[in-house]
Design an enzyme around this catalytic site. Structure first.
Site, PDB file in Angstrom:
ATOM      1  N   GLU A 137      19.384  26.092  50.634  1.00 23.05           N
ATOM      2  CA  GLU A 137      19.609  25.762  49.230  1.00 23.05           C
ATOM      3  C   GLU A 137      19.268  24.302  49.002  1.00 23.05           C
ATOM      4  O   GLU A 137      19.575  23.464  49.853  1.00 23.05           O
ATOM      5  CB  GLU A 137      21.075  25.979  48.878  1.00 23.05           C
ATOM      6  CG  GLU A 137      21.500  27.418  48.993  1.00 23.05           C
ATOM      7  CD  GLU A 137      22.929  27.592  48.540  1.00 23.05           C
ATOM      8  OE1 GLU A 137      23.152  27.565  47.331  1.00 23.05           O
ATOM      9  OE2 GLU A 137      23.804  27.714  49.402  1.00 23.05           O
ATOM     10  N   HIS A 164      26.236  36.621  54.027  1.00 21.66           N
ATOM     11  CA  HIS A 164      24.845  36.877  53.615  1.00 21.66           C
ATOM     12  C   HIS A 164      23.884  36.913  54.811  1.00 21.66           C
ATOM     13  O   HIS A 164      23.067  37.813  54.940  1.00 21.66           O
ATOM     14  CB  HIS A 164      24.358  35.816  52.629  1.00 21.66           C
ATOM     15  CG  HIS A 164      25.284  35.598  51.465  1.00 21.66           C
ATOM     16  ND1 HIS A 164      26.052  36.595  50.927  1.00 21.66           N
ATOM     17  CD2 HIS A 164      25.558  34.494  50.728  1.00 21.66           C
ATOM     18  CE1 HIS A 164      26.759  36.107  49.921  1.00 21.66           C
ATOM     19  NE2 HIS A 164      26.476  34.836  49.773  1.00 21.66           N
ATOM     20  N   LYS A 189      20.348  42.162  45.965  1.00 19.08           N
ATOM     21  CA  LYS A 189      19.023  41.608  45.649  1.00 19.08           C
ATOM     22  C   LYS A 189      17.957  42.649  45.969  1.00 19.08           C
ATOM     23  O   LYS A 189      18.000  43.275  47.028  1.00 19.08           O
ATOM     24  CB  LYS A 189      18.768  40.326  46.468  1.00 19.08           C
ATOM     25  CG  LYS A 189      19.669  39.158  46.050  1.00 19.08           C
ATOM     26  CD  LYS A 189      19.324  37.909  46.833  1.00 19.08           C
ATOM     27  CE  LYS A 189      20.363  36.819  46.634  1.00 19.08           C
ATOM     28  NZ  LYS A 189      20.121  35.946  45.503  1.00 19.08           N
ATOM     29  N   ARG A 206      44.906  33.960  32.237  1.00 20.57           N
ATOM     30  CA  ARG A 206      46.178  33.396  31.773  1.00 20.57           C
ATOM     31  C   ARG A 206      46.067  32.630  30.460  1.00 20.57           C
ATOM     32  O   ARG A 206      47.021  32.558  29.701  1.00 20.57           O
ATOM     33  CB  ARG A 206      46.724  32.462  32.856  1.00 20.57           C
ATOM     34  CG  ARG A 206      47.794  33.155  33.653  1.00 20.57           C
ATOM     35  CD  ARG A 206      48.681  32.239  34.382  1.00 20.57           C
ATOM     36  NE  ARG A 206      47.920  31.191  35.050  1.00 20.57           N
ATOM     37  CZ  ARG A 206      48.218  30.740  36.264  1.00 20.57           C
ATOM     38  NH1 ARG A 206      49.216  31.263  36.912  1.00 20.57           N
ATOM     39  NH2 ARG A 206      47.535  29.766  36.810  1.00 20.57           N
ATOM     40  N   HIS A 259      26.799  39.649  47.412  1.00 22.64           N
ATOM     41  CA  HIS A 259      25.771  39.810  46.376  1.00 22.64           C
ATOM     42  C   HIS A 259      24.356  39.836  46.953  1.00 22.64           C
ATOM     43  O   HIS A 259      23.431  40.305  46.302  1.00 22.64           O
ATOM     44  CB  HIS A 259      25.923  38.763  45.262  1.00 22.64           C
ATOM     45  CG  HIS A 259      25.389  37.416  45.605  1.00 22.64           C
ATOM     46  ND1 HIS A 259      26.091  36.493  46.336  1.00 22.64           N
ATOM     47  CD2 HIS A 259      24.200  36.815  45.328  1.00 22.64           C
ATOM     48  CE1 HIS A 259      25.375  35.404  46.483  1.00 22.64           C
ATOM     49  NE2 HIS A 259      24.215  35.570  45.879  1.00 22.64           N
ATOM     50  N   LYS A 266      33.866  37.657  47.357  1.00 17.70           N
ATOM     51  CA  LYS A 266      34.153  36.887  48.550  1.00 17.70           C
ATOM     52  C   LYS A 266      34.860  35.595  48.147  1.00 17.70           C
ATOM     53  O   LYS A 266      34.756  35.215  46.991  1.00 17.70           O
ATOM     54  CB  LYS A 266      32.885  36.592  49.338  1.00 17.70           C
ATOM     55  CG  LYS A 266      31.853  35.765  48.569  1.00 17.70           C
ATOM     56  CD  LYS A 266      30.692  35.442  49.437  1.00 17.70           C
ATOM     57  CE  LYS A 266      30.909  34.148  50.174  1.00 17.70           C
ATOM     58  NZ  LYS A 266      30.394  32.981  49.454  1.00 17.70           N
ATOM     59  N   ASP A 297      30.965  30.353  54.219  1.00 14.70           N
ATOM     60  CA  ASP A 297      30.470  30.583  52.860  1.00 14.70           C
ATOM     61  C   ASP A 297      29.207  31.446  52.835  1.00 14.70           C
ATOM     62  O   ASP A 297      29.055  32.290  51.957  1.00 14.70           O
ATOM     63  CB  ASP A 297      30.182  29.215  52.203  1.00 14.70           C
ATOM     64  CG  ASP A 297      29.816  29.325  50.735  1.00 14.70           C
ATOM     65  OD1 ASP A 297      30.512  30.062  50.017  1.00 14.70           O
ATOM     66  OD2 ASP A 297      28.833  28.685  50.302  1.00 14.70           O
TER      67      ASP A 297
HETATM   68  C1  BG6 Z   1      27.409  32.249  47.454  1.00 10.59           C
HETATM   69  C2  BG6 Z   1      27.951  30.968  48.035  1.00 10.59           C
HETATM   70  O1  BG6 Z   1      27.983  33.365  48.064  1.00 10.59           O
HETATM   71  O2  BG6 Z   1      26.006  32.278  47.645  1.00 10.59           O
HETATM   72  C3  BG6 Z   1      27.287  29.766  47.413  1.00 10.59           C
HETATM   73  O3  BG6 Z   1      29.351  30.910  47.817  1.00 10.59           O
HETATM   74  C4  BG6 Z   1      25.790  29.873  47.510  1.00 10.59           C
HETATM   75  O4  BG6 Z   1      27.738  28.556  48.005  1.00 10.59           O
HETATM   76  C5  BG6 Z   1      25.321  31.225  47.000  1.00 10.59           C
HETATM   77  O5  BG6 Z   1      25.234  28.835  46.727  1.00 10.59           O
HETATM   78  C6  BG6 Z   1      23.851  31.442  47.257  1.00 10.59           C
HETATM   79  O6  BG6 Z   1      23.439  32.587  46.556  1.00 10.59           O
HETATM   80  P1  BG6 Z   1      21.966  32.706  45.974  1.00 10.59           P
HETATM   81  O7  BG6 Z   1      21.934  34.068  45.375  1.00 10.59           O
HETATM   82  O8  BG6 Z   1      21.794  31.599  44.984  1.00 10.59           O
HETATM   83  O9  BG6 Z   1      21.062  32.550  47.162  1.00 10.59           O
END
Ligand code: BG6
Length: 507
Positions: A225, A250, A191, A46, A187, A157, A245
């Site tokens: 993390e 994942h 990997k 936008r 994603h 997502k 999340d």
């Molecule tokens: C994302 C989440 O899908 O994956 C994040 O929304 C998270 O909160 C991230 O930090 C982790 O991805 P990666 O590739 O850094 O392990």
């Protein structure tokens, strides 16, 4: 590799994902010769911005996030001439015609003609997924996919926030797009080390025969993390939490890749059929209360790598009385012939001591314990409990596969010492691994949806986690606090301790 000439449209081009992941991934693909010379990339959002401003902004982040090399003036000029920016409000009907004319104008400028193959990447807020597809449809830009003419829509997502909302979104999109036009991103599947799980299982004959209830004691999947809530994400995260999340997508995808049966063919549909079967057989680790097999935590102020860090409730845009979980752990079962009785322990959290994702398969002990086991520091040894064999897939960082086993400690006694054999990708291949987004963008361009989530998979995953979310909501449960920089709350430890097991400390 056949380099497809298509136009890449990025909706939500002013956002973080575009700058941190998408444009750097496209740059790296281009730099390694994987992008066709004529492929235009058009950012849409936008805000008002010129092509030059867009290019300058992207150069800064590409320089920071590229994996391949230094972004010199020469390389940037060669790459950035394919970057364009167009100001569009996809929610405004009056802008729909402009969408088509401005995209076609860029295509004519680059190629002298309209390009009939397009990728629309929805890097927007979820509330704009449908409006973006609707805008493309209103602008007559959604053909039926054929060899010569196609539109592939990539959706980030979160795809819904529970079963019902995911089904509603699927329903809305299915009115405008065929399933073969939708690429739902997780994603993690892009990997290298995640793709390797299945290839490793199916190309080595020595491990696969052991992956079942006869030999495996349990499996642990960790996505930890060390970071807290990144700048600007507090609002999103507080609506989402660790279960939605990361675990729902994942972590469950990692579980599927470890637990699934070999597909009859290595094709997208067959692989996803097998993953779906796993998701459908997921069940709680223990009968009874949800709190017996699913626990949540929230970090309080603590230390991260020696630095004092705030608690979750002190993070930007997080309410001071938030009940949102930043950690979740679960004991789940895969109720099928292969895995009956084998618990899968899942955990993910923010502000853990390290950033590490791994899958550890712990095998059963041999039937008799004939030896003493020692662990030694130099010549000083102490007696310990015997250690099981473990096979560990380290997804990130320091991507590796390692095997833990016992050997005789040299000396005059029959003593066993656990040792580790390691295979590190970096040592073997001497190059950095492609980023997940590179692989996934490449696959969209070549029309391979193997590494994307199908709607039935996604719904099965939501179906499993939604009762937990609903129960937490209904009972207003408060996540158990844990100090930032630790491995989560004590209830997570208790989840394993009750069966005399314990979490690994990834090292
Ligand atoms: C994302 C989440 O899908 O994956 C994040 O929304 C998270 O909160 C991230 O930090 C982790 O991805 P990666 O590739 O850094 O392990």
């Amino acid at each position: 590799i056949d380099l497809t000439t298509a136009t890449i449209l990025i909706f939500g081009a002013s956002g973080d994902l575009t700058a941190r992941k998408l444009i750097p991934a496209l740059y790296d693909l281009w730099s390694e010769g994987f992008l066709s010379a004529d492929l235009p990339i058009i950012g849409l959002a936008r805000r008002s911005k010129t092509d030059e401003q867009f290019r300058d902004e992207q150069r800064d982040t590409v320089s920071k996030f590229t994996r391949t090399d230094t972004v010199t003036d020469e390389k940037w000029t060669a790459f950035s001439k394919r970057l364009f920016y167009r100001e569009i409000d996809i929610t405004a009907e009056s802008d729909h015609a402009k969408l088509k004319t401005s995209i076609e104008a860029v295509e004519r400028e680059v190629l002298g003609d309209i390009i009939t193959k397009r990728v629309a990447y929805l890097a927007t807020a979820p509330s704009l997924f449908y409006p973006a597809v609707n805008a493309l449809s209103q602008a007559q830009m959604v053909p039926r996919n054929s060899e010569e003419e196609w539109l592939r829509v990539v959706i980030e997502k979160p795809f819904g926030h529970d079963l019902q909302s995911a089904q509603e979104l699927s329903q809305q999109l299915s009115e405008l797009l065929g399933e073969d036009q939708i690429y739902r991103i997780d994603h993690y599947l892009g990997k290298e080390t995640v793709q390797n799980i299945l290839l490793f299982r199916l190309s080595n004959s020595i491990f696969e025969p052991l992956l079942n209830r006869n030999h495996v004691d349990h499996v642990q999947i960790t996505v930890a993390e060390s970071q807290g809530i990144e700048h600007g994400r507090g609002g999103y995260y507080d609506r989402s939490g660790a279960l939605r999340d990361v675990l729902q997508n994942h972590v469950l995808q990692l579980l599927c890749l470890i637990a699934m049966e070999p597909p009859a063919l290595f094709s997208g549909e067959e692989i996803r059929d097998e993953k779906l079967k796993v998701l459908k057989t997921l069940s709680p680790g223990t009968k009874g209360d949800i709190s017996e097999w699913a626990v949540s935590g929230q970090y309080t102020a603590g230390q991260s790598f020696g630095q004092a860090v705030p608690g979750y409730r002190e993070e930007e845009r997080v309410p001071a009385d938030s009940h949102r979980e930043t950690f979740v752990a679960m004991e789940v079962m895969v109720e099928n012939w292969r895995w009956e009785g084998v618990p899968f322990y899942l955990r993910t959290g923010k502000r853990m001591p390290e950033r590490v994702s791994e899958i550890a398969i712990q095998f059963k002990h041999p039937p008799m314990n004939l030896f003493t086991t020692v662990e030694c520091d130099g010549d000083i040894c102490s007696l310990v409990e015997r250690k099981p064999n473990e096979l560990i897939f380290r997804i990130q960082p320091k991507e590796s596969i390692s095997m833990k086993f016992s050997t005789k400690r040299p000396g005059m006694q029959y003593q066993i010492q656990p040792v580790e054999m390691d295979f590190a990708f970096e040592d073997a291949y001497h190059k950095s691994l492609p980023e997940a987004y590179e692989r996934l963008l490449m696959d969209v361009l070549r029309g391979d949806s193997t590494l994307f989530t199908r709607s039935d998979e996604l719904e099965a995953a939501w179906k499993f986690v939604t009762p937990v979310l609903e129960e937490w909501e209904k009972t207003g449960q408060t996540p158990e606090p844990y100090y930032a920089g630790t491995w989560g709350p004590s209830s997570a430890m208790a989840l394993l301790n009750k069966s005399k097991r314990s979490w690994r400390t990834p090292s």
